[in-house]
Write a protein that holds these residues in place. Structure first.
Motif, PDB file in Angstrom:
ATOM      1  N   GLY A  37      43.862 -67.365 -46.155  1.00 15.38           N
ATOM      2  CA  GLY A  37      43.559 -66.934 -44.791  1.00 15.38           C
ATOM      3  C   GLY A  37      43.519 -68.033 -43.768  1.00 15.38           C
ATOM      4  N   LEU A  38      43.573 -69.295 -44.187  1.00 15.43           N
ATOM      5  CA  LEU A  38      43.421 -70.412 -43.256  1.00 15.43           C
ATOM      6  C   LEU A  38      44.596 -70.496 -42.291  1.00 15.43           C
ATOM      7  N   LEU A  39      45.822 -70.525 -42.819  1.00 14.93           N
ATOM      8  CA  LEU A  39      47.009 -70.681 -41.971  1.00 14.93           C
ATOM      9  C   LEU A  39      47.235 -69.455 -41.100  1.00 14.93           C
ATOM     10  N   ALA A  40      47.071 -68.280 -41.668  1.00 18.56           N
ATOM     11  CA  ALA A  40      47.300 -67.050 -40.898  1.00 18.56           C
ATOM     12  C   ALA A  40      46.302 -66.919 -39.753  1.00 18.56           C
ATOM     13  N   ASN A  41      45.037 -67.230 -40.002  1.00 18.51           N
ATOM     14  CA  ASN A  41      44.035 -67.158 -38.939  1.00 18.51           C
ATOM     15  C   ASN A  41      44.324 -68.176 -37.829  1.00 18.51           C
ATOM     16  N   HIS A  42      44.766 -69.351 -38.212  1.00 13.65           N
ATOM     17  CA  HIS A  42      45.087 -70.381 -37.223  1.00 13.65           C
ATOM     18  C   HIS A  42      46.256 -69.944 -36.338  1.00 13.65           C
TER      19      HIS A  42
ATOM     20  N   TYR B 154      46.095 -60.719 -37.114  1.00 14.17           N
ATOM     21  CA  TYR B 154      46.190 -61.401 -38.414  1.00 14.17           C
ATOM     22  C   TYR B 154      47.376 -60.876 -39.214  1.00 14.17           C
ATOM     23  N   GLY B 155      47.611 -59.564 -39.151  1.00 14.64           N
ATOM     24  CA  GLY B 155      48.736 -58.964 -39.880  1.00 14.64           C
ATOM     25  C   GLY B 155      50.078 -59.459 -39.382  1.00 14.64           C
TER      26      GLY B 155
ATOM     27  N   PRO C 134      28.097 -83.886 -42.615  1.00 15.05           N
ATOM     28  CA  PRO C 134      29.201 -83.207 -41.917  1.00 15.05           C
ATOM     29  C   PRO C 134      30.382 -82.845 -42.808  1.00 15.05           C
ATOM     30  N   TYR C 135      30.394 -83.278 -44.085  1.00 11.57           N
ATOM     31  CA  TYR C 135      31.540 -83.029 -44.949  1.00 11.57           C
ATOM     32  C   TYR C 135      31.200 -81.909 -45.941  1.00 11.57           C
ATOM     33  N   HIS C 136      31.894 -80.765 -45.827  1.00 16.15           N
ATOM     34  CA  HIS C 136      31.627 -79.587 -46.646  1.00 16.15           C
ATOM     35  C   HIS C 136      32.820 -79.327 -47.564  1.00 16.15           C
ATOM     36  N   LEU C 137      32.553 -79.190 -48.876  1.00 16.42           N
ATOM     37  CA  LEU C 137      33.605 -78.851 -49.832  1.00 16.42           C
ATOM     38  C   LEU C 137      33.621 -77.339 -49.994  1.00 16.42           C
ATOM     39  N   ILE C 138      34.655 -76.682 -49.432  1.00 20.93           N
ATOM     40  CA  ILE C 138      34.692 -75.227 -49.319  1.00 20.93           C
ATOM     41  C   ILE C 138      35.221 -74.614 -50.608  1.00 20.93           C
ATOM     42  N   ALA C 139      34.479 -73.593 -51.100  1.00 18.23           N
ATOM     43  CA  ALA C 139      34.917 -72.841 -52.269  1.00 18.23           C
ATOM     44  C   ALA C 139      35.708 -71.608 -51.860  1.00 18.23           C
ATOM     45  N   GLY C 140      35.391 -71.014 -50.707  1.00 19.52           N
ATOM     46  CA  GLY C 140      36.084 -69.831 -50.225  1.00 19.52           C
ATOM     47  C   GLY C 140      35.519 -69.382 -48.897  1.00 19.52           C
ATOM     48  N   ALA C 141      36.219 -68.461 -48.233  1.00 17.66           N
ATOM     49  CA  ALA C 141      35.780 -67.915 -46.950  1.00 17.66           C
ATOM     50  C   ALA C 141      35.842 -66.388 -47.024  1.00 17.66           C
ATOM     51  N   PHE C 142      34.838 -65.705 -46.507  1.00 16.54           N
ATOM     52  CA  PHE C 142      34.697 -64.268 -46.664  1.00 16.54           C
ATOM     53  C   PHE C 142      34.458 -63.613 -45.292  1.00 16.54           C
TER      54      PHE C 142
ATOM     55  N   PHE D 215      37.567 -67.745 -36.751  1.00 17.70           N
ATOM     56  CA  PHE D 215      38.434 -66.687 -37.258  1.00 17.70           C
ATOM     57  C   PHE D 215      37.638 -65.515 -37.803  1.00 17.70           C
ATOM     58  N   GLY D 216      36.332 -65.548 -37.657  1.00 18.25           N
ATOM     59  CA  GLY D 216      35.500 -64.452 -38.136  1.00 18.25           C
ATOM     60  C   GLY D 216      35.211 -64.522 -39.624  1.00 18.25           C
ATOM     61  N   LEU D 217      35.447 -65.666 -40.267  1.00 21.78           N
ATOM     62  CA  LEU D 217      35.207 -65.828 -41.697  1.00 21.78           C
ATOM     63  C   LEU D 217      33.951 -66.660 -41.933  1.00 21.78           C
ATOM     64  N   VAL D 218      33.259 -66.351 -43.033  1.00 20.91           N
ATOM     65  CA  VAL D 218      32.025 -67.067 -43.403  1.00 20.91           C
ATOM     66  C   VAL D 218      32.355 -67.988 -44.575  1.00 20.91           C
TER      67      VAL D 218
END
Length: 310
Positions: A59-64, A73-74, A238-246, A274-277
């Motif tokens: 979802g990262l590239l599409a939201n950007h 988004y679609g 300030p550095y967050h290692l992201i596991a996923g976005a929901f 992008f509305g993701l958590v």
């Protein structure tokens, strides 16, 4: 659509940018290096690599793209799929794909995709303004010692004249010097003993005066200074290692609980533009700490994650 432009923008902030159905562009921090006989200095940088096996949409590239072009988004996913199909068709025809500021992808003799990263841009923000430079090789001259020729001459020997003078008075002078020297030494010893005695007496008097003043002192404060309460500021990470976005906050909380049960200091971050958590394995003070956990997850458990910087 210039898809490589949006990928390049995201590489400044994220460690992994996935193109759905095509592959992922990964970045890894490389320390400053000095190489070559001419001492070529390369500043710290992000080295870009490509993995065609990572194709899932995060979802990262599409939201950007949706935010940049003000589309849904679609529709962003449709545009990405169209560009990906063109890239795959070009590679099947053994044509080279040139991605501006990212690199080139081509097919080798074994029909494998090969990625050649671009060297024209550095995606590491902390190295902004640092350019590579080359110092010229230091050439050292070899100095040859020239032999010096000296004319050998016979040495001249001077014969001292025999003196018939009488030097018997010297023994009396030596005796007188010895006598005065002994007297001066005795005087110095007596003087040093007198100085040591006087110094000890003064030190005792000073010590007695100090003890007398301590006994007379009072230790009561009529108006004590009020207690000062200091607010402890939370250390910034300030550095967050992201596991996923929901999209659902409940799903994000479930993911965080699952990571905590696995032993991670997981946390739920604020909702992005992008509305993701996002849910992070953990937050760190330095990029090196986050990179260490990222590499460990990838090597030991084959888990892909990316870095988010506030």
């Amino acid at each position: 659509m210039l898809l490589d432009k949006y990928i390049s923008e995201l590489l400044y902030r994220y460690q992994c940018v996935t193109v759905p159905g095509f592959g992922a562009f990964l970045s890894e921090i490389e320390s400053a290096t000095i190489s070559g006989s001419a001492s070529t200095f390369l500043p710290p940088r992000k080295v870009i690599s490509f993995n065609s096996n990572i194709k899932n949409n995060d979802g990262l590239l599409a939201n950007h793209i949706a935010l940049a072009e003000s589309i849904s988004y679609g529709n962003a996913l449709i545009q990405i799929a169209t560009q990906v199909n063109q890239w795959i068709a070009a590679l099947e025809d053994r044509d080279k794909i040139v991605l501006e500021n990212i690199g080139e992808i081509f097919v080798n003799g074994e029909y494998n995709w090969v990625f050649q990263p671009s060297q024209n841009i550095n995606y590491l923000i902390s190295s902004f303004g640092l350019n590579s430079f080359v110092t010229p090789e230091v050439k050292r001259e070899v100095l040859l010692q020239q032999a010096e020729v000296f004319e050998v001459k016979e040495p001249i020997v001077l014969q001292p004249k025999q003196s018939k003078k009488n030097y018997s008075y010297l023994k009396y002078a030596a005796a007188i010097t010895l006598f005065f020297g002994a007297g001066l030494s005795a005087y110095k010893i007596v003087h040093d003993q007198q100085v040591a005695t006087d110094t000890l007496r003064v030190q005792k008097e000073v010590q007695q005066e100090v003890q007398h003043r301590i006994q007379q002192a009072t230790f009561f404060i009529d108006a004590p200074i009020p207690t000062v309460e200091l607010a402890v500021k939370e250390e910034k990470r300030p550095y967050h290692l992201i596991a996923g976005a929901f999209r659902s906050e409940k799903n994000a909380e479930k993911a965080q609980k699952m990571l905590v049960d696995q032993g991670y200091d997981a946390r739920v971050l604020e909702k992005n533009n992008f509305g993701l958590v996002p849910v992070a394995y953990g937050s760190f003070k330095t990029m090196e700490e986050a990179e260490s956990l990222k590499n460990k997850l990838y090597k030991e458990e084959s888990i892909e994650s990316w870095l988010l910087i506030d």
